[in-house]
Design an enzyme around this catalytic site. Structure first.
Site, mmCIF file in Angstrom:
data_model
loop_
_atom_site.group_PDB
_atom_site.id
_atom_site.type_symbol
_atom_site.label_atom_id
_atom_site.label_comp_id
_atom_site.label_asym_id
_atom_site.label_seq_id
_atom_site.Cartn_x
_atom_site.Cartn_y
_atom_site.Cartn_z
ATOM 1 N N SER A 143 -84.803 -55.204 -10.370
ATOM 2 C CA SER A 143 -85.232 -54.496 -9.176
ATOM 3 C C SER A 143 -86.739 -54.625 -9.036
ATOM 4 O O SER A 143 -87.404 -55.249 -9.845
ATOM 5 C CB SER A 143 -84.852 -53.020 -9.275
ATOM 6 O OG SER A 143 -85.686 -52.378 -10.222
ATOM 7 N N LYS A 144 -87.275 -54.013 -8.004
ATOM 8 C CA LYS A 144 -88.715 -54.085 -7.730
ATOM 9 C C LYS A 144 -89.549 -53.674 -8.942
ATOM 10 O O LYS A 144 -90.645 -54.177 -9.151
ATOM 11 C CB LYS A 144 -89.075 -53.165 -6.555
ATOM 12 C CG LYS A 144 -88.473 -53.607 -5.239
ATOM 13 C CD LYS A 144 -89.255 -54.750 -4.612
ATOM 14 C CE LYS A 144 -88.700 -55.120 -3.235
ATOM 15 N NZ LYS A 144 -88.640 -56.555 -3.021
ATOM 16 N N ARG A 145 -89.005 -52.753 -9.703
ATOM 17 C CA ARG A 145 -89.738 -52.272 -10.875
ATOM 18 C C ARG A 145 -90.086 -53.403 -11.838
ATOM 19 O O ARG A 145 -91.026 -53.310 -12.609
ATOM 20 C CB ARG A 145 -88.911 -51.227 -11.644
ATOM 21 C CG ARG A 145 -88.645 -49.941 -10.900
ATOM 22 C CD ARG A 145 -87.915 -48.936 -11.771
ATOM 23 N NE ARG A 145 -86.639 -49.429 -12.260
ATOM 24 C CZ ARG A 145 -86.425 -49.803 -13.516
ATOM 25 N NH1 ARG A 145 -87.376 -49.741 -14.410
ATOM 26 N NH2 ARG A 145 -85.243 -50.233 -13.884
ATOM 27 N N HIS A 146 -89.276 -54.436 -11.818
ATOM 28 C CA HIS A 146 -89.499 -55.538 -12.743
ATOM 29 C C HIS A 146 -90.494 -56.566 -12.238
ATOM 30 O O HIS A 146 -90.674 -57.606 -12.843
ATOM 31 C CB HIS A 146 -88.169 -56.228 -13.042
ATOM 32 C CG HIS A 146 -87.157 -55.329 -13.668
ATOM 33 N ND1 HIS A 146 -86.157 -54.717 -12.956
ATOM 34 C CD2 HIS A 146 -87.016 -54.908 -14.936
ATOM 35 C CE1 HIS A 146 -85.437 -53.965 -13.765
ATOM 36 N NE2 HIS A 146 -85.933 -54.050 -14.975
ATOM 37 N N GLY A 147 -91.132 -56.258 -11.090
ATOM 38 C CA GLY A 147 -92.080 -57.221 -10.560
ATOM 39 C C GLY A 147 -91.452 -58.032 -9.450
ATOM 40 O O GLY A 147 -90.623 -57.525 -8.711
#
Length: 441
Positions: free
Chosen positions: A211-215
Site C-alpha cells: 500500500s501507499k505506506r510502503h512507498g
RNA sequence: GGUCCCAUCGUCUAGUGGUCUAGGACACAGCCCUUUCAAGGCUGCGACACGGGUUCGAACCCCGUUGGGACCGCCA
C-alpha cells in the site's frame, strides 16, 4: 504454438496502474506471447462513482511504458468487443434474464440475484495452486445485476471471459475465493469453464499487502525515480516465477522464451527495492551509451542542467566514465552533474579546508600538471605519481584536492579521466576559481 | 467468526523420497584491485516454523499445531 490461447488483463479504472496490476498484466502477456495467443485488455468500469476515463488512459499508458502490448482492447478494437464493461450492459442483462426464466435467479427490487445451489461441492484445478474445492453452502446468493442496472464483478467477469473466449484466467491469488462463485455461474449458464491460474500476491517489506505506506506503488513513480521499464519488467517477472536455471537478468524476449505457468510459485513475494536496484543497474550497464544518455536527459534537466547543449555522443561519453556507478537514471544524472556545469561544484565546495602550506604544495603540482605535453589520463597519472615521489607526498594528497575542485565531491570516477574529459582549459578554470593555480603562470 | 490459500537463508528463490553436511541471486561483512567511490574477482555470515506419523530413508508424502495472507459488498 497454440492459437487458441486467449488471456486478458481486466483493470478497473479507479486508480493508476500499480505494482500488483502490472505484475498480473505481465504474467498474462508472457503467457499469451509464449503461446502465440492473444492478450486482451478489458476495462472493468462498472463502478460508476470510482471509474474515470483519465485513469483508464494512465493505465493503458503505464502498460505501454512497461512494454506490454495488447491485441484487443478499447483503443485498438477487436472481434470480441466492446472492451469496456459499461458498453456491454445488454449482454449482461440478456443472460441474467435467462437465469431468471430458468428459475436459477430471482429479482429483488431492480436487482437480479443468483440463487446458489445447496449441497454442492465446487471444485477446480488451478494451474499454480492445484486442486481447490469449496462447499456451495458456504456461499451467499450472488448479486448479478445491481439496482443501477450495472453488473457486479463476479457476474460480468464470467459473461465477458466466456464471450471473449478467454482460455486462461490468470489473476491475483486474492481471487481464489471468488472462483467457486464464478464456476457456479458458468455452470448455470451452461458454459465451459476456463482454466484458472492464480498468481501469488506481492507484499511490502512488513509482509502486509502493498500500500501507499510502503512507498511508491504506481509504475509511473518508478519511471520518475529513474528505473528502466525493461528492468522493472525483469524484476516483476522474477516475483513468483523463475526460469529454472540461474538466469536472473534477461530481456523481454528471453523471458517469453523461458516462461511457463507451471513454474509459477505459490508463496506471496515481498517487493524488495534492493533487488530492483540491482536489476536496474544491470540493465543500465548493458545498455548502449546513447540509449543510456537518452534516458538520463530528463533527470539532468530536472536537476537544472542543460543537456540539450551537448551532443548525445558527449553525454554518452560522460556516462561511460561512470563504469557501473549508479543504480538509476536519476543517480546517473546526479553523479555526473559537474560535467555539464561548474555551478553545482561551487555550491558544494569552497576549498576552505586547505591551509596556506597545503595550497602552496598543490599550486606547484597543478602547474606541473597543467603544463603536461599530452593531456591523457595515463600521462596525468604517471606525471602525478612521479611528482609525488619526488616531493615526498602521497598520490591521494593531490588526487583528492583535485577531485574536490573538479567535482565538488569526495567520490567520482578516476579523477584523471575526469580531468581529461573536462579538458585542460576547464580544469585550469576550476582550479583557478579555487586559487590553486600560480598567478605567474 | 466462517471458508480458502500459503510456509526453505533478512529478501527473491532452486529443490517434487536417497545425488542436501540444502544450491543460486540480492542485501550484509571481509579480502583482492585502487587516487576516492563504484564495478569486477574471491571468501564469509545465513534457512528446510514446530510436533506427530508413513517409509529402510523425508525439505520433499499425510495429520495436527503455530504463524502469515485472502475472501465473505447491489467494490473490483
Amino acid at each position: 504454438m497454440n492459437s487458441t490461447t486467449r488471456v486478458r488483463f481486466a483493470p478497473s479504472p479507479t486508480g493508476a496502474l500499480h505494482i500488483g496490476g502490472a505484475h498480473t498484466a505481465l504474467f498474462n502477456w508472457l503467457w499469451a506471447r509464449r503461446n502465440g495467443g492473444a492478450f486482451v485488455l478489458r476495462i472493468e468500469d462498472t463502478d460508476l462513482v470510482r471509474s474515470t476515463s483519465e485513469y483508464e488512459r494512465t493505465i493503458l499508458q503505464g502498460l505501454n511504458w512497461l512494454g506490454l502490448d495488447w491485441d484487443e482492447g478499447p483503443d485498438v478494437g477487436g472481434s470480441h468487443g466492446p472492451y469496456r464493461q459499461s458498453e456491454r450492459r445488454g449482454i449482461y442483462l440478456e443472460h441474467a434474464m435467462r437465469l431468471v426464466e430458468s428459475g436459477q435467479a430471482y429479482r429483488e427490487g431492480e436487482a437480479v440475484i443468483f440463487s446458489v445451489p445447496q449441497d454442492k461441492m465446487v471444485a477446480f484445478d488451478d494451474v499454480v495452486y492445484g486442486h481447490i474445492e469449496m462447499a456451495s453452502e458456504t456461499l451467499k446468493d450472488i448479486v448479478l445485476i445491481k439496482s443501477d442496472g450495472f453488473p457486479t464483478y463476479n457476474y460480468a467477469v464470467v459473461v465477458d471471459d466466456h464471450s471473449m473466449e478467454i482460455s486462461h484466467v490468470i489473476r491475483g491469488e486474492d481471487h481464489i475465493s471468488n472462483t467457486p462463485k464464478q464456476i457456479l455461474l458458468y455452470e448455470a449458464l451452461g458454459w465451459e469453464v476456463p482454466t484458472f491460474a492464480h498468481l501469488p500476491m506481492i507484499l511490502g517489506r512488513d509482509k502486509k499487502k502493498l500500500s501507499k505506506r510502503h512507498g511508491a506503488t504506481s509504475v509511473y513513480e518508478y519511471r520518475d525515480m529513474g528505473y528502466h521499464p525493461d528492468a522493472l519488467f525483469n524484476y516483476f517477472a522474477l516475483l513468483g516465477w523463475n526460469p529454472g536455471d540461474d538466469r536472473e537478468i534477461f530481456t523481454r524476449e528471453e523471458a517469453v522464451g523461458m516462461f511457463d505457468l507451471a513454474r509459477v510459485t505459490k508463496k506471496a513475494a515481498v517487493f524488495d527495492m534492493d533487488k530492483l536496484n540491482f536489476v536496474n543497474q544491470a540493465h543500465i550497464t548493458k545498455m548502449p551509451p546513447l540509449e543510456r544518455a537518452r534516458h538520463t536527459i530528463p533527470f539532468w534537466k530536472e536537476a537544472g542542467l542543460r543537456p540539450e547543449e551537448r551532443s548525445e555522443e558527449w553525454l554518452g561519453g560522460v556516462l561511460d566514465l561512470l563504469e557501473g556507478r549508479g543504480q538509476t537514471f536519476r543517480e546517473l544524472a546526479e553523479y555526473t552533474d559537474y560535467f555539464l556545469s561548474f555551478e553545482p561544484v561551487k555550491l558544494r565546495y569552497s576549498a576552505s579546508d586547505l591551509d596556506e602550506e597545503h595550497r602552496e604544495t598543490l599550486k606547484k603540482f597543478f602547474s606541473t600538471m597543467l603544463a603536461i605535453p599530452s593531456w591523457l589520463p595515463e600521462q596525468l597519472e604517471v606525471t602525478a605519481k612521479s611528482w609525488c615521489d619526488a616531493n615526498g607526498v602521497k598520490l591521494k594528497d593531490v588526487a583528492m584536492p583535485l577531485r574536490w575542485a573538479l567535482t565538488g565531491r569526495k567520490v567520482s570516477p578516476g579523477i584523471f579521466h575526469v580531468a581529461v574529459f573536462l579538458g585542460r582549459e576547464e580544469v585550469r578554470k576550476r582550479l583557478s576559481y579555487y586559487g590553486l593555480v600560480q598567478e605567474s603562470v
